[in-house]
Motif scaffolding. Structure first.
Motif, short mmCIF file in Angstrom:
data_model
loop_
_atom_site.label_atom_id
_atom_site.label_comp_id
_atom_site.label_asym_id
_atom_site.label_seq_id
_atom_site.Cartn_x
_atom_site.Cartn_y
_atom_site.Cartn_z
N PRO A 26 5.92 160.19 -49.21
CA PRO A 26 6.93 160.26 -48.16
C PRO A 26 6.28 160.46 -46.81
CG PRO A 26 7.44 161.77 -49.97
CD PRO A 26 6.03 161.29 -50.16
N LYS A 33 16.42 162.68 -50.52
CA LYS A 33 16.77 161.66 -51.49
C LYS A 33 18.17 161.17 -51.22
CE LYS A 33 17.00 160.83 -56.46
NZ LYS A 33 16.85 161.41 -57.80
N PRO A 34 18.35 159.82 -51.13
CA PRO A 34 19.68 159.29 -50.80
C PRO A 34 20.72 159.66 -51.83
CG PRO A 34 18.22 157.58 -51.60
CD PRO A 34 17.37 158.80 -51.40
N SER A 36 23.74 159.54 -54.58
CA SER A 36 23.93 158.64 -55.70
C SER A 36 25.12 157.74 -55.50
CB SER A 36 24.10 159.46 -56.99
OG SER A 36 25.19 160.36 -56.86
N CYS A 138 21.71 151.92 -52.62
CA CYS A 138 21.24 153.27 -52.35
C CYS A 138 20.10 153.67 -53.28
CB CYS A 138 22.39 154.27 -52.47
SG CYS A 138 23.67 154.09 -51.21
N ASP A 139 19.61 152.74 -54.08
CA ASP A 139 18.48 153.02 -54.97
C ASP A 139 17.33 153.60 -54.17
OD1 ASP A 139 15.93 152.34 -56.51
OD2 ASP A 139 17.45 151.70 -57.95
N SER A 140 16.65 154.58 -54.75
CA SER A 140 15.57 155.26 -54.03
C SER A 140 14.43 154.32 -53.63
CB SER A 140 15.01 156.40 -54.89
OG SER A 140 14.45 155.90 -56.10
N TYR A 143 14.35 153.46 -50.13
CA TYR A 143 14.10 154.59 -49.23
C TYR A 143 12.78 155.27 -49.58
CZ TYR A 143 18.82 153.60 -47.87
OH TYR A 143 19.94 152.94 -47.42
N THR A 144 11.81 154.44 -49.97
CA THR A 144 10.51 154.92 -50.39
C THR A 144 9.43 154.11 -49.69
OG1 THR A 144 11.42 155.47 -52.57
CG2 THR A 144 9.02 155.35 -52.38
N THR A 177 19.03 157.55 -44.32
CA THR A 177 19.75 157.72 -45.60
C THR A 177 20.69 156.56 -45.79
OG1 THR A 177 21.61 158.95 -44.63
CG2 THR A 177 19.69 160.25 -45.35
N CYS A 178 21.17 156.40 -47.00
CA CYS A 178 22.09 155.31 -47.33
C CYS A 178 23.52 155.67 -46.93
CB CYS A 178 22.01 155.01 -48.83
SG CYS A 178 22.89 153.52 -49.33
#
Length: 297
Positions: A26, A33-34, A36, A138-140, A143-144, A177-178
């Motif tokens: 990160p 973490k976005p 769920s 919104c899958d991690s 955002y990784t 974030t999502c």
């Protein structure tokens, strides 16, 4: 990150543009973490068609004759502290990337007020060409780190520097974030808002070489600027969303840069010609400055 000092040859850029114009680590401030909860699958998975009504409405101010296209030799980049893939490298099956090590705008601001993740909204989870199984946008993975360049990613849009003459015209950036309508997009430099379309905001930089920046998919009903407004670097423009002319795309900011070609004439008269240029390394440098505590001014 190595020194980014391989500017494009003006002659090649001009020739390509004129031809096309004929007609897991990160980041230090990584977001949590976005959630769920998925805002819902996107119904559209691409950017606006080049030459459509939206494109025509978003034409920038022409560059002044003699304006330089290339930026001045940029300083050596700051030591990178966040993980990002190399420029021009696209995953297999996603098109042919365009290798350009030029930091076109070495002093521009990061176009989001907070953190962000540069990657593909079409080929990432939740995108129209994404992994099978209909994963959430919104899958991690979206955002990784690392970042991924997606200029010239396989698309049907005109983009003269891409090998096929078509491809993605800018860079997709997920917000922190999502969540739509929450994270602010900001002006990359001082300039003028020259056009506001159905889902686009166009900013032309005040200083030479007067780059054109386009922001797509913000929440258009709550923009903080109006057409003709003068803005300062870092000023809020609007909130990242999924507006796409009535058909939603994924929650992301599509960010473009265009440069005018100086010295182009026809019948002895200067012609305003613009072409899409790769924004990825300019974005990486701007983000690194933000991580280092730099302030836009």
């Amino acid at each position: 990150m190595s020194k980014l000092t391989a500017p494009l040859a003006l002659a090649v850029l001009a020739a390509q543009a004129l031809t096309a114009c004929d007609p897991k680590t990160p980041a230090p401030d990584a977001p949590p973490k976005p959630p769920s909860a998925d805002p819902g699958p996107p119904k559209a998975d691409d950017e606006p068609v080049d030459g459509g009504a939206e494109q025509e409405a978003s034409e920038p101010l022409p560059p002044s004759p003699g304006d330089p296209v290339q930026p001045a030799e940029p300083p050596a980049p700051s030591p990178a502290t966040f993980d990002h893939g190399p420029a021009g490298q696209l995953p297999s099956g996603q098109g042919s990337g365009y290798l350009d090590r030029t930091v076109w705008a070495p002093a521009m601001c990061w176009p989001l007020q907070e953190a962000g993740f540069a990657n593909s909204q079409v080929y990432g989870p939740g995108g129209g060409m994404g992994p099978p199984g209909k994963p959430s946008q919104c899958d991690s993975l979206n955002y990784t780190l690392p970042w991924r360049d997606n200029f010239c990613e396989a698309r049907s849009r005109t983009s003269p520097l891409c090998a096929s003459g078509t491809g993605h015209q800018g860079q997709d950036i997920r917000p922190a974030t999502c969540k739509k309508n929450e994270h602010w997009a900001v002006a990359t430099e001082a300039g003028t808002i020259t056009d506001i379309g159905t889902y686009t905001v166009t900013l032309v930089g005040k200083a030479a070489p007067h780059y054109t920046y386009r922001y797509l998919h913000m929440q258009m009903s709550t923009l903080a600027v109006a057409e003709g407004a003068k803005v300062t670097a870092g000023q809020k423009l609007g909130k990242v969303s999924n507006d796409f002319g009535g058909t939603p795309t994924t929650i992301h900011l599509h960010f473009e840069m265009r440069a005018g070609l100086a010295g182009v004439t026809t019948d002895g008269k200067p012609v305003a010609v613009q072409t899409f240029i790769p924004p990825y390394l300019s974005l990486a440098e701007a983000y690194q400055r933000k991580l280092n505590g730099g302030v836009c001014s």
